[in-house]
Write an enzyme that holds these catalytic residues in place. Structure first.
Site, PDB file in Angstrom:
ATOM      1  CG  HIS A  64      -2.112  -0.903   1.101  1.00 20.51           C
ATOM      2  ND1 HIS A  64      -3.170  -0.873   1.982  1.00 20.51           N
ATOM      3  CD2 HIS A  64      -2.432  -1.838   0.174  1.00 20.51           C
ATOM      4  CE1 HIS A  64      -4.083  -1.753   1.606  1.00 20.51           C
ATOM      5  NE2 HIS A  64      -3.667  -2.361   0.517  1.00 20.51           N
ATOM      6  CD  GLU A  66      -1.633   4.588   3.201  1.00 20.30           C
ATOM      7  OE1 GLU A  66      -1.367   3.658   2.401  1.00 20.30           O
ATOM      8  OE2 GLU A  66      -2.804   4.964   3.424  1.00 20.30           O
ATOM      9  CB  SER A  89      -9.514   6.918   5.106  1.00 17.03           C
ATOM     10  OG  SER A  89      -9.668   6.532   6.445  1.00 17.03           O
ATOM     11  CB  CYS A  91      -6.312  -0.233   5.030  1.00 18.31           C
ATOM     12  SG  CYS A  91      -4.638  -0.920   5.076  1.00 18.31           S
TER      13      CYS A  91
END
Lengths: 157, 157
Positions: A64, A66, A89, A91
């Site tokens: 992901h 981030e 937002s 996960c």
């Protein structure tokens, strides 16, 4: 920290998201920022790492945006001085990473198209700022419309 | 699933932990298991991925053992049929990953030397089995005694 700074950082995260989409991947981007560098006028040096979702591109289910930004930041002990910026937002995996490394502030592009683990971050003392950025929403709406299956896989559905 | 199966899988995870320690890394190991393969007698095929902590070896702060096992499992849609086995109680990052991919069962070597985000996994419906394995405890006690600083970095302290 001012909202104009948040928007500046979000633009850098959105650039990452666009890059991923252009590569055929999930359009979510992230940057890790050092507000300390910003404060002493080092705007160029304030972004310590960038990342975009690479799950499609590399076949890594943990990639992901981030996570890739944190990975690119490398081994360090100053997580408590950084801000995590994401177009979406975060996960539970990405939220858990922010909690693990005690990143104190998370700036979120939007949570309209997906609601991540914001409650859990807040309960762990993380300061959240949701910008409801129309650019970030547009990127996710296009993904969910044009590549719904790919998105479902990204969030374990 | 029987406790003898858990111990068999834990032995595979402990082998991973030992491998990491021998490489100069954090002695935590993990495997992802498919009990379905086990049920049809395919013991050799039941472990779908292995991983050990690679943070020291590769400089990747997200490379906890469980994350590496998930990464090595690759893109797939059968997470709900898998069991995540780890020598140590999973931290918030690894717990969040299990929650993201809806892995239903997590088998934990021990939680005496470190208490991870078990509450959060349980609240999300994950079935937890803590074995209190003396081999797993011994590995962590040696780490915390001989390389305390390295361990502190691993958990963001």
């Amino acid at each position: 920290m001012s909202s104009s700074l948040y928007n500046l950082w979000m633009t850098a995260a959105i650039d990452q998201a666009k890059k991923s989409w252009d590569e055929g991947g999930i359009p979510i981007g992230s940057v890790l920022v050092s507000p300390k560098a910003e404060a002493i006028g080092n705007i160029g040096g304030s972004i310590v790492a960038r990342g975009h979702n690479e799950r499609v591109q590399t076949g890594d289910p943990t990639a992901h945006a981030e996570m890739v930004a944190v990975r690119n930041a490398g081994r360090r002990r100053d997580w408590k001085d950084l801000v995590l910026v994401s177009t979406l937002s975060p996960c539970s995996m990405c939220a858990g990473t922010a909690i693990l490394y005690k990143i104190p502030v998370v700036v979120i592009g939007e949570n309209r198209t997906f609601q991540g683990a914001e409650d859990w971050m807040a309960r762990n003392g993380i300061e959240l700022h949701v910008l409801t950025d129309t650019r970030a929403i547009a990127l996710m709406e296009r993904l969910q419309k044009e590549r719904a299956e790919l998105w479902a896989e990204d969030i374990g559905e």
